[in-house]
Design a protein around this motif. Structure first.
Motif, PDB file in Angstrom:
ATOM      1  N   PRO A   1      -1.312  15.585  11.189  1.00 43.55           N
ATOM      2  CA  PRO A   1      -1.002  14.683  10.085  1.00 43.55           C
ATOM      3  C   PRO A   1      -1.231  13.222  10.460  1.00 43.55           C
ATOM      4  O   PRO A   1      -0.986  12.825  11.605  1.00 43.55           O
ATOM      5  N   VAL A   2      -1.707  12.449   9.500  1.00 41.76           N
ATOM      6  CA  VAL A   2      -1.909  11.017   9.648  1.00 41.76           C
ATOM      7  C   VAL A   2      -1.316  10.357   8.414  1.00 41.76           C
ATOM      8  O   VAL A   2      -1.569  10.798   7.287  1.00 41.76           O
ATOM      9  N   THR A   3      -0.523   9.305   8.634  1.00 44.51           N
ATOM     10  CA  THR A   3       0.069   8.548   7.526  1.00 44.51           C
ATOM     11  C   THR A   3      -0.317   7.082   7.663  1.00 44.51           C
ATOM     12  O   THR A   3      -0.803   6.650   8.719  1.00 44.51           O
ATOM     13  N   LEU A   4      -0.061   6.323   6.624  1.00 39.88           N
ATOM     14  CA  LEU A   4      -0.312   4.884   6.679  1.00 39.88           C
ATOM     15  C   LEU A   4       0.535   4.252   7.779  1.00 39.88           C
ATOM     16  O   LEU A   4       0.068   3.403   8.531  1.00 39.88           O
ATOM     17  N   ALA A   5       1.773   4.697   7.915  1.00 39.70           N
ATOM     18  CA  ALA A   5       2.693   4.135   8.904  1.00 39.70           C
ATOM     19  C   ALA A   5       2.182   4.305  10.332  1.00 39.70           C
ATOM     20  O   ALA A   5       2.521   3.512  11.219  1.00 39.70           O
ATOM     21  N   ASP A   6       1.337   5.312  10.570  1.00 43.61           N
ATOM     22  CA  ASP A   6       0.808   5.552  11.915  1.00 43.61           C
ATOM     23  C   ASP A   6      -0.022   4.385  12.438  1.00 43.61           C
ATOM     24  O   ASP A   6      -0.184   4.235  13.644  1.00 43.61           O
ATOM     25  N   SER A   7      -0.573   3.577  11.535  1.00 44.71           N
ATOM     26  CA  SER A   7      -1.415   2.449  11.957  1.00 44.71           C
ATOM     27  C   SER A   7      -0.757   1.103  11.647  1.00 44.71           C
ATOM     28  O   SER A   7      -1.434   0.083  11.558  1.00 44.71           O
ATOM     29  N   GLN A   8       0.551   1.114  11.516  1.00 41.76           N
ATOM     30  CA  GLN A   8       1.303  -0.121  11.231  1.00 41.76           C
ATOM     31  C   GLN A   8       0.979  -1.173  12.289  1.00 41.76           C
ATOM     32  O   GLN A   8       0.829  -0.857  13.467  1.00 41.76           O
TER      33      GLN A   8
ATOM     34  N   ASN B   1     -19.329   2.911  10.316  1.00 39.20           N
ATOM     35  CA  ASN B   1     -19.228   3.259  11.738  1.00 39.20           C
ATOM     36  C   ASN B   1     -19.924   2.190  12.587  1.00 39.20           C
ATOM     37  O   ASN B   1     -19.397   1.746  13.603  1.00 39.20           O
ATOM     38  N   GLU B   2     -21.107   1.773  12.126  1.00 38.78           N
ATOM     39  CA  GLU B   2     -21.876   0.724  12.810  1.00 38.78           C
ATOM     40  C   GLU B   2     -21.080  -0.580  12.850  1.00 38.78           C
ATOM     41  O   GLU B   2     -20.973  -1.235  13.880  1.00 38.78           O
ATOM     42  N   GLU B   3     -20.503  -0.949  11.706  1.00 41.42           N
ATOM     43  CA  GLU B   3     -19.741  -2.200  11.615  1.00 41.42           C
ATOM     44  C   GLU B   3     -18.424  -2.118  12.387  1.00 41.42           C
ATOM     45  O   GLU B   3     -17.965  -3.111  12.945  1.00 41.42           O
ATOM     46  N   ALA B   4     -17.820  -0.946  12.424  1.00 41.05           N
ATOM     47  CA  ALA B   4     -16.539  -0.776  13.122  1.00 41.05           C
ATOM     48  C   ALA B   4     -16.687  -1.082  14.606  1.00 41.05           C
ATOM     49  O   ALA B   4     -15.747  -1.580  15.241  1.00 41.05           O
ATOM     50  N   ALA B   5     -17.857  -0.811  15.152  1.00 38.20           N
ATOM     51  CA  ALA B   5     -18.105  -1.081  16.571  1.00 38.20           C
ATOM     52  C   ALA B   5     -18.037  -2.575  16.881  1.00 38.20           C
ATOM     53  O   ALA B   5     -17.800  -2.964  18.018  1.00 38.20           O
ATOM     54  N   LYS B   6     -18.209  -3.413  15.853  1.00 32.05           N
ATOM     55  CA  LYS B   6     -18.198  -4.870  16.035  1.00 32.05           C
ATOM     56  C   LYS B   6     -16.818  -5.480  15.782  1.00 32.05           C
ATOM     57  O   LYS B   6     -16.627  -6.678  15.958  1.00 32.05           O
ATOM     58  N   LEU B   7     -15.866  -4.665  15.338  1.00 28.17           N
ATOM     59  CA  LEU B   7     -14.536  -5.169  14.999  1.00 28.17           C
ATOM     60  C   LEU B   7     -13.603  -5.064  16.197  1.00 28.17           C
ATOM     61  O   LEU B   7     -13.760  -4.184  17.044  1.00 28.17           O
ATOM     62  N   PRO B   8     -12.596  -5.948  16.264  1.00 31.66           N
ATOM     63  CA  PRO B   8     -11.638  -5.890  17.380  1.00 31.66           C
ATOM     64  C   PRO B   8     -10.810  -4.606  17.373  1.00 31.66           C
ATOM     65  O   PRO B   8     -10.755  -3.892  16.368  1.00 31.66           O
ATOM     66  N   GLU B   9     -10.153  -4.330  18.474  1.00 32.52           N
ATOM     67  CA  GLU B   9      -9.359  -3.111  18.652  1.00 32.52           C
ATOM     68  C   GLU B   9      -8.214  -2.964  17.651  1.00 32.52           C
ATOM     69  O   GLU B   9      -7.756  -1.859  17.402  1.00 32.52           O
ATOM     70  N   ASN B  10      -7.727  -4.095  17.110  1.00 33.25           N
ATOM     71  CA  ASN B  10      -6.589  -4.007  16.181  1.00 33.25           C
ATOM     72  C   ASN B  10      -7.024  -3.725  14.744  1.00 33.25           C
ATOM     73  O   ASN B  10      -6.245  -3.887  13.811  1.00 33.25           O
ATOM     74  N   VAL B  11      -8.267  -3.281  14.577  1.00 22.65           N
ATOM     75  CA  VAL B  11      -8.759  -2.861  13.260  1.00 22.65           C
ATOM     76  C   VAL B  11      -9.103  -1.373  13.362  1.00 22.65           C
ATOM     77  O   VAL B  11      -9.834  -0.959  14.247  1.00 22.65           O
ATOM     78  N   VAL B  12      -8.540  -0.577  12.459  1.00 20.05           N
ATOM     79  CA  VAL B  12      -8.849   0.842  12.410  1.00 20.05           C
ATOM     80  C   VAL B  12      -9.646   1.110  11.134  1.00 20.05           C
ATOM     81  O   VAL B  12      -9.357   0.520  10.092  1.00 20.05           O
TER      82      VAL B  12
ATOM     83  N   ALA C   1       0.853  -1.189   0.000  1.00 20.40           N
ATOM     84  CA  ALA C   1       0.000   0.000   0.000  1.00 20.40           C
ATOM     85  C   ALA C   1       0.889   1.239   0.000  1.00 20.40           C
ATOM     86  O   ALA C   1       1.830   1.315   0.783  1.00 20.40           O
ATOM     87  N   PRO C   2       0.602   2.199  -0.865  1.00 17.94           N
ATOM     88  CA  PRO C   2       1.409   3.419  -0.897  1.00 17.94           C
ATOM     89  C   PRO C   2       1.232   4.246   0.382  1.00 17.94           C
ATOM     90  O   PRO C   2       0.175   4.232   0.996  1.00 17.94           O
ATOM     91  N   GLU C   3       2.276   4.970   0.729  1.00 16.41           N
ATOM     92  CA  GLU C   3       2.197   5.888   1.869  1.00 16.41           C
ATOM     93  C   GLU C   3       1.327   7.070   1.455  1.00 16.41           C
ATOM     94  O   GLU C   3       1.114   7.321   0.276  1.00 16.41           O
ATOM     95  N   PHE C   4       0.801   7.768   2.424  1.00 20.32           N
ATOM     96  CA  PHE C   4       0.025   8.980   2.181  1.00 20.32           C
ATOM     97  C   PHE C   4       0.174   9.886   3.389  1.00 20.32           C
ATOM     98  O   PHE C   4       0.588   9.446   4.463  1.00 20.32           O
ATOM     99  N   LYS C   5      -0.178  11.148   3.200  1.00 16.71           N
ATOM    100  CA  LYS C   5      -0.198  12.099   4.311  1.00 16.71           C
ATOM    101  C   LYS C   5      -1.486  12.908   4.199  1.00 16.71           C
ATOM    102  O   LYS C   5      -1.677  13.659   3.245  1.00 16.71           O
ATOM    103  N   VAL C   6      -2.360  12.701   5.165  1.00 20.25           N
ATOM    104  CA  VAL C   6      -3.638  13.406   5.246  1.00 20.25           C
ATOM    105  C   VAL C   6      -3.695  14.072   6.622  1.00 20.25           C
ATOM    106  O   VAL C   6      -2.749  13.958   7.398  1.00 20.25           O
ATOM    107  N   VAL C   7      -4.796  14.748   6.924  1.00 13.81           N
ATOM    108  CA  VAL C   7      -4.937  15.341   8.250  1.00 13.81           C
ATOM    109  C   VAL C   7      -6.245  14.898   8.896  1.00 13.81           C
ATOM    110  O   VAL C   7      -7.233  14.652   8.205  1.00 13.81           O
ATOM    111  N   ASP C   8      -6.211  14.804  10.227  1.00 10.86           N
ATOM    112  CA  ASP C   8      -7.417  14.442  10.954  1.00 10.86           C
ATOM    113  C   ASP C   8      -8.236  15.697  11.258  1.00 10.86           C
ATOM    114  O   ASP C   8      -7.886  16.798  10.826  1.00 10.86           O
ATOM    115  N   ASN C   9      -9.301  15.527  12.040  1.00  8.77           N
ATOM    116  CA  ASN C   9     -10.199  16.654  12.325  1.00  8.77           C
ATOM    117  C   ASN C   9      -9.552  17.756  13.144  1.00  8.77           C
ATOM    118  O   ASN C   9     -10.069  18.862  13.212  1.00  8.77           O
ATOM    119  N   GLY C  10      -8.408  17.461  13.769  1.00  9.04           N
ATOM    120  CA  GLY C  10      -7.676  18.462  14.530  1.00  9.04           C
ATOM    121  C   GLY C  10      -6.493  19.024  13.765  1.00  9.04           C
ATOM    122  O   GLY C  10      -5.604  19.636  14.349  1.00  9.04           O
TER     123      GLY C  10
END
Length: 172
Positions: free
Chosen positions: A41-48, A73-84, A29-38
């Protein structure tokens, strides 16, 4: 020079051009640099080390994008903590934050590609004619490999939620 792809998507039946490479399942997966609501910066590596479900929408302020993000959002609530679960759009972070507050979105993290367009260009999802992101869902495994990808053919249609979530669960 940025690669252009035609014949992949339509918007209201009209053919559109995507900018960026064609990604393949099994590729890094290619790296990227986006921003969160605050505006952080957020990158792919941040969730390695985590499974990443990345949903991509043109704008949260449209009915299909709203429905799609609420469903994940509904489905994410059913996923384990190691899934973002991320939702990436070109909406400004302030608009994303307002929308999340109004919609009660707590499990999906909205990210904005408005500054550099690095996500859209690196993932081949920037629509040249509209300067918006195409509707897509990607699942990236713990090592950063693309395990699943759906670029929704008609931008105004919803993705295959079941297939995307099954791909994420298969990595756990």
């Amino acid at each position: 020079m940025t690669q252009k792809k035609t014949g992949v998507i339509t918007f209201k039946g009209n053919p559109m051009t995507l900018l960026g490479p064609e990604l393949k399942i099994g590729a890094a997966a290619p790296e990227f640099k986006v921003v969160d609501n605050g505006l952080q910066p957020v990158t792919l590596a941040d969730s390695q080390g985590q499974v990443r479900v990345i949903t991509v929408v043109p704008s949260l302020d449209t009915p299909v994008c709203d429905t799609m993000t609420r469903k994940f959002n509904e489905e994410a609530a059913k996923l384990p903590e190691n899934v973002v679960v991320y939702t990436v759009s070109l909406d400004l972070p302030f608009a994303q934050k307002r929308w999340c507050g109004n919609a009660g979105i707590e499990k999906v993290k909205t990210l904005s590609d408005y500054q550099e367009r690095s996500f859209g260009l690196n993932y081949g999802l920037l629509i040249d004619e509209l300067k918006l992101l195409a509707r897509a869902v990607l699942v990236i495994d713990q090592k950063g490999t693309i395990a699943y990808q759906e670029i929704v053919k008609e931008v105004t249609a919803e993705p295959d939620y079941t297939a995307a979530l099954a791909a994420a669960r298969a990595l756990l």
